[in-house]
Design a protein around this motif. Structure first.
Motif, PDB file in Angstrom:
ATOM      1  N   ILE A  44       0.597  -1.023   0.131  1.00  0.00           N
ATOM      2  CA  ILE A  44      -0.008  -0.022   0.158  1.00  0.00           C
ATOM      3  C   ILE A  44       0.613   1.426   0.192  1.00  0.00           C
ATOM      4  CG2 ILE A  44      -2.033   1.247   0.855  1.00  0.00           C
ATOM      5  CD1 ILE A  44      -3.063  -1.515   2.696  1.00  0.00           C
ATOM      6  N   LEU A  45       0.530   1.969  -1.211  1.00  0.00           N
ATOM      7  CA  LEU A  45       1.352   3.263  -1.247  1.00  0.00           C
ATOM      8  C   LEU A  45       1.746   4.193  -0.174  1.00  0.00           C
ATOM      9  CD1 LEU A  45       1.598   3.469  -5.415  1.00  0.00           C
ATOM     10  CD2 LEU A  45       3.575   2.583  -4.116  1.00  0.00           C
ATOM     11  N   ARG A  46       2.619   5.554  -0.002  1.00  0.00           N
ATOM     12  CA  ARG A  46       4.018   5.291  -0.265  1.00  0.00           C
ATOM     13  C   ARG A  46       4.235   4.043   0.582  1.00  0.00           C
ATOM     14  NH1 ARG A  46       6.334  10.367   2.069  1.00  0.00           N
ATOM     15  NH2 ARG A  46       5.000  10.457   3.696  1.00  0.00           N
ATOM     16  N   ALA A  47       4.211   4.242   2.318  1.00  0.00           N
ATOM     17  CA  ALA A  47       5.462   3.669   3.024  1.00  0.00           C
ATOM     18  C   ALA A  47       5.087   2.154   2.969  1.00  0.00           C
ATOM     19  CB  ALA A  47       4.062   3.797   4.370  1.00  0.00           C
ATOM     20  N   GLY A  48       4.180   1.363   2.085  1.00  0.00           N
ATOM     21  CA  GLY A  48       4.540  -0.132   1.571  1.00  0.00           C
ATOM     22  C   GLY A  48       5.736  -0.047   0.932  1.00  0.00           C
ATOM     23  N   PHE A  84       5.338   6.200   9.279  1.00  0.00           N
ATOM     24  CA  PHE A  84       5.879   5.919   8.495  1.00  0.00           C
ATOM     25  C   PHE A  84       6.972   6.294   7.255  1.00  0.00           C
ATOM     26  CE2 PHE A  84       8.541   1.854   6.773  1.00  0.00           C
ATOM     27  CZ  PHE A  84       8.466   1.179   7.275  1.00  0.00           C
ATOM     28  N   GLY A  85       5.747   6.823   6.740  1.00  0.00           N
ATOM     29  CA  GLY A  85       5.899   7.079   5.197  1.00  0.00           C
ATOM     30  C   GLY A  85       7.418   8.373   5.289  1.00  0.00           C
ATOM     31  N   ASP A  86       6.921   9.431   6.400  1.00  0.00           N
ATOM     32  CA  ASP A  86       7.626  10.061   5.882  1.00  0.00           C
ATOM     33  C   ASP A  86       9.311  10.063   7.019  1.00  0.00           C
ATOM     34  OD1 ASP A  86       5.941  12.497   5.484  1.00  0.00           O
ATOM     35  OD2 ASP A  86       4.965  13.222   7.451  1.00  0.00           O
ATOM     36  N   GLY A 103      -2.584   2.348  -3.974  1.00  0.00           N
ATOM     37  CA  GLY A 103      -2.144   3.670  -4.042  1.00  0.00           C
ATOM     38  C   GLY A 103      -3.452   4.015  -2.223  1.00  0.00           C
ATOM     39  N   LEU A 104      -2.924   4.763  -1.556  1.00  0.00           N
ATOM     40  CA  LEU A 104      -4.046   5.129  -0.761  1.00  0.00           C
ATOM     41  C   LEU A 104      -3.605   6.232   0.626  1.00  0.00           C
ATOM     42  CD1 LEU A 104      -5.771   1.833   0.934  1.00  0.00           C
ATOM     43  CD2 LEU A 104      -7.046   3.774  -0.830  1.00  0.00           C
ATOM     44  N   GLU A 105      -3.992   7.261   1.034  1.00  0.00           N
ATOM     45  CA  GLU A 105      -3.342   7.706   1.535  1.00  0.00           C
ATOM     46  C   GLU A 105      -4.461   8.469   2.461  1.00  0.00           C
ATOM     47  OE1 GLU A 105      -0.709  12.355   0.927  1.00  0.00           O
ATOM     48  OE2 GLU A 105      -1.897  11.649  -0.320  1.00  0.00           O
ATOM     49  N   ARG A 106      -4.153   8.302   4.243  1.00  0.00           N
ATOM     50  CA  ARG A 106      -5.325   9.079   4.497  1.00  0.00           C
ATOM     51  C   ARG A 106      -4.944  10.507   4.608  1.00  0.00           C
ATOM     52  NH1 ARG A 106      -5.094   6.841  10.599  1.00  0.00           N
ATOM     53  NH2 ARG A 106      -3.114   8.333  11.266  1.00  0.00           N
ATOM     54  N   ASP A 107      -6.664  11.056   4.967  1.00  0.00           N
ATOM     55  CA  ASP A 107      -6.785  12.493   5.455  1.00  0.00           C
ATOM     56  C   ASP A 107      -5.876  12.929   6.296  1.00  0.00           C
ATOM     57  OD1 ASP A 107      -8.836  14.487   4.394  1.00  0.00           O
ATOM     58  OD2 ASP A 107      -8.255  14.683   6.398  1.00  0.00           O
ATOM     59  N   ILE A 163       1.099  -5.486   1.900  1.00  0.00           N
ATOM     60  CA  ILE A 163       2.311  -5.288   2.837  1.00  0.00           C
ATOM     61  C   ILE A 163       2.166  -3.848   3.294  1.00  0.00           C
ATOM     62  CG2 ILE A 163       3.951  -7.063   2.307  1.00  0.00           C
ATOM     63  CD1 ILE A 163       5.422  -4.936   0.457  1.00  0.00           C
ATOM     64  N   ASP A 164       2.088  -2.973   4.335  1.00  0.00           N
ATOM     65  CA  ASP A 164       1.907  -1.619   4.714  1.00  0.00           C
ATOM     66  C   ASP A 164       2.603  -1.965   6.026  1.00  0.00           C
ATOM     67  OD1 ASP A 164       1.264   0.697   5.534  1.00  0.00           O
ATOM     68  OD2 ASP A 164      -0.496   0.146   4.529  1.00  0.00           O
ATOM     69  N   PRO A 165       3.131  -0.937   6.474  1.00  0.00           N
ATOM     70  CA  PRO A 165       3.959  -1.225   7.885  1.00  0.00           C
ATOM     71  C   PRO A 165       2.483  -0.517   9.074  1.00  0.00           C
ATOM     72  CG  PRO A 165       4.921   1.041   6.390  1.00  0.00           C
ATOM     73  CD  PRO A 165       4.018   0.355   5.654  1.00  0.00           C
ATOM     74  N   MET A 166       2.285   0.270   8.817  1.00  0.00           N
ATOM     75  CA  MET A 166       1.283   0.568  10.048  1.00  0.00           C
ATOM     76  C   MET A 166      -0.117   0.101   9.926  1.00  0.00           C
ATOM     77  SD  MET A 166       4.134   2.255  12.167  1.00  0.00           S
ATOM     78  CE  MET A 166       3.018   2.910  12.800  1.00  0.00           C
ATOM     79  N   LEU A 167      -0.443  -0.016  10.327  1.00  0.00           N
ATOM     80  CA  LEU A 167      -2.016  -0.747  10.812  1.00  0.00           C
ATOM     81  C   LEU A 167      -2.521   0.163  12.193  1.00  0.00           C
ATOM     82  CD1 LEU A 167      -4.389  -2.189   9.817  1.00  0.00           C
ATOM     83  CD2 LEU A 167      -3.518  -4.236  11.077  1.00  0.00           C
ATOM     84  N   ALA A 168      -2.890   1.434  11.809  1.00  0.00           N
ATOM     85  CA  ALA A 168      -4.192   2.113  12.824  1.00  0.00           C
ATOM     86  C   ALA A 168      -5.057   2.289  12.838  1.00  0.00           C
ATOM     87  CB  ALA A 168      -3.363   3.466  12.806  1.00  0.00           C
ATOM     88  N   THR A 169      -5.854   2.466  12.503  1.00  0.00           N
ATOM     89  CA  THR A 169      -7.583   2.890  12.656  1.00  0.00           C
ATOM     90  C   THR A 169      -7.680   1.178  11.633  1.00  0.00           C
ATOM     91  OG1 THR A 169      -8.619   3.815  10.413  1.00  0.00           O
ATOM     92  CG2 THR A 169      -7.909   5.100  12.343  1.00  0.00           C
ATOM     93  N   GLY A 170      -7.326   1.594  10.434  1.00  0.00           N
ATOM     94  CA  GLY A 170      -7.605  -0.239  10.008  1.00  0.00           C
ATOM     95  C   GLY A 170      -8.313   0.076   8.312  1.00  0.00           C
ATOM     96  N   GLY A 171      -8.103   1.406   8.257  1.00  0.00           N
ATOM     97  CA  GLY A 171      -9.018   1.887   7.417  1.00  0.00           C
ATOM     98  C   GLY A 171      -8.594   1.463   5.464  1.00  0.00           C
ATOM     99  N   SER A 172      -7.398   1.697   5.537  1.00  0.00           N
ATOM    100  CA  SER A 172      -6.381   1.615   4.707  1.00  0.00           C
ATOM    101  C   SER A 172      -6.673  -0.103   4.417  1.00  0.00           C
ATOM    102  CB  SER A 172      -4.868   1.979   4.866  1.00  0.00           C
ATOM    103  OG  SER A 172      -4.846   3.161   4.961  1.00  0.00           O
ATOM    104  N   ALA A 173      -6.161  -0.645   5.355  1.00  0.00           N
ATOM    105  CA  ALA A 173      -6.611  -2.284   5.024  1.00  0.00           C
ATOM    106  C   ALA A 173      -7.349  -2.199   4.582  1.00  0.00           C
ATOM    107  CB  ALA A 173      -5.356  -2.684   5.867  1.00  0.00           C
TER     108      ALA A 173
HETATM  109  C1  PRP Z   1       0.526   5.072   6.156  1.00  0.00           C
HETATM  110  C2  PRP Z   1       0.372   3.910   7.309  1.00  0.00           C
HETATM  111  C3  PRP Z   1      -0.913   3.081   5.424  1.00  0.00           C
HETATM  112  C4  PRP Z   1      -2.218   4.306   6.648  1.00  0.00           C
HETATM  113  C5  PRP Z   1      -2.610   3.306   8.789  1.00  0.00           C
HETATM  114  O1  PRP Z   1      -0.200   5.704   5.638  1.00  0.00           O
HETATM  115  O2  PRP Z   1       0.984   3.901   5.875  1.00  0.00           O
HETATM  116  O3  PRP Z   1      -1.419   2.910   4.793  1.00  0.00           O
HETATM  117  O4  PRP Z   1      -1.338   5.468   7.306  1.00  0.00           O
HETATM  118  O5  PRP Z   1      -3.544   4.131   8.756  1.00  0.00           O
HETATM  119  P1  PRP Z   1      -5.250   3.098   8.797  1.00  0.00           P
HETATM  120  O6  PRP Z   1      -4.981   2.345   9.398  1.00  0.00           O
HETATM  121  O7  PRP Z   1      -5.428   4.833   9.997  1.00  0.00           O
HETATM  122  O8  PRP Z   1      -5.630   3.585   7.717  1.00  0.00           O
HETATM  123  P2  PRP Z   1      -0.403   7.125   5.231  1.00  0.00           P
HETATM  124  O9  PRP Z   1      -2.347   7.347   4.702  1.00  0.00           O
HETATM  125  O10 PRP Z   1      -0.394   8.295   6.095  1.00  0.00           O
HETATM  126  O11 PRP Z   1      -0.082   7.378   3.602  1.00  0.00           O
HETATM  127  P3  PRP Z   1       1.509   7.133   3.445  1.00  0.00           P
HETATM  128  O12 PRP Z   1       2.164   5.668   3.156  1.00  0.00           O
HETATM  129  O13 PRP Z   1       1.572   7.676   1.841  1.00  0.00           O
HETATM  130  O14 PRP Z   1       2.639   7.885   4.082  1.00  0.00           O
END
Ligand code: PRP
Ligand code: URA
Length: 204
Positions: A74-78, A197-199, A98-102, A126-136
């Motif tokens: 999942i771009l970009r951090a993935g 992570f991406g930053d 490609g997914l980007e959190r607002d 693959i995506d390094p951060m699983l926070a709210t889970g919305g992206s995954a």
């Molecule tokens: C980060 C990370 C995940 C997402 C996790 O990406 O790489 O994709 O946040 O958060 P969530 O579980 O709440 O959806 P980000 O949206 O910051 O984009 P980037 O990879 O381009 O930095």
């Protein structure tokens, strides 16, 4: 099912990834190392088939990988996790979502999707951060809509909220994580986490 990596090198990498003084060059190396350990864990039960091989001394039956593998960062951090998968599995196909959190709502917006053939393949998202889970959850849904069946999610740091969201939406998808953290803060960042992570990966 949640699999938490249990390896001293994994713990070492996570500690230095969390350290705010770690610079992007070392951050990328640590991301590579911990992702390599995760790649091994997430493929431990890949099916094999038997092949006849003539060694210099005798003919034997031996095992080779039987199922093609797809990895979808999942771009970009993935992107920071891709190389160990391509190093270990030279025939792997790579797709991109490609997914980007607002920044205010933390809701992920889709801006790119390119996926290879998915039928009959083991698919590792693959995506390094699983926070709210919305992206995954979004990424897994898109892959299933395109015919993907045997999916796994591989992340470096997970939050309980993200794991619960993925389990609720995709109970068939096992999650592999190197660290399972405490909670999210009010801005939906993982605590203690490692920041953005991406930053940190790209020095932005
Ligand atoms: C980060 C990370 C995940 C997402 C996790 O990406 O790489 O994709 O946040 O958060 P969530 O579980 O709440 O959806 P980000 O949206 O910051 O984009 P980037 O990879 O381009 O930095
Ligand atoms: N994305 C990140 O990069 N870090 C977090 O803590 C949450 C989402």
């Amino acid at each position: 099912m949640l699999h938490v990596l249990n390896h001293p090198l994994g713990a070492h990498c996570i500690t230095h990834l969390r350290d705010q003084t770690t610079k992007p060059a070392l951050f990328r190396t640590l991301a590579y190392q911990v992702s390599l350990l995760l790649a091994l864990e997430a493929t431990r039960d890949l099916p094999t088939r038997t092949l006849g091989v003539q060694t210099p001394l005798e003919l034997i039956s031996s095992q080779v990988l039987a199922q093609p593998l797809v990895v979808v960062p999942i771009l970009r951090a993935g992107l920071g996790m891709v190389q160990p998968f391509t190093d270990l599995f030279p025939d792997v196909s790579v797709g991109y979502i490609g997914l980007e959190r607002d920044h205010t709502t933390a809701v992920a917006r889709s801006y790119y999707c390119k996926l290879p053939a998915l039928n009959g393949r083991r698919i590792l998202v693959i995506d390094p951060m699983l926070a709210t889970g919305g992206s995954a959850v979004q990424a897994l849904s898109v892959i299933k809509e395109r015919g993907g069946q045997e999916l796994r999610l591989v992340c470096i740091v997970s939050a309980p909220e993200g794991v619960a969201a993925v389990h609720a939406a995709h109970p068939d998808v096992p999650i592999f994580t190197a660290a399972h953290d405490r909670e999210l803060n009010s801005r939906k960042y993982i605590l203690p986490g490692l920041g953005d992570f991406g930053d940190r990966l790209y020095g932005t």
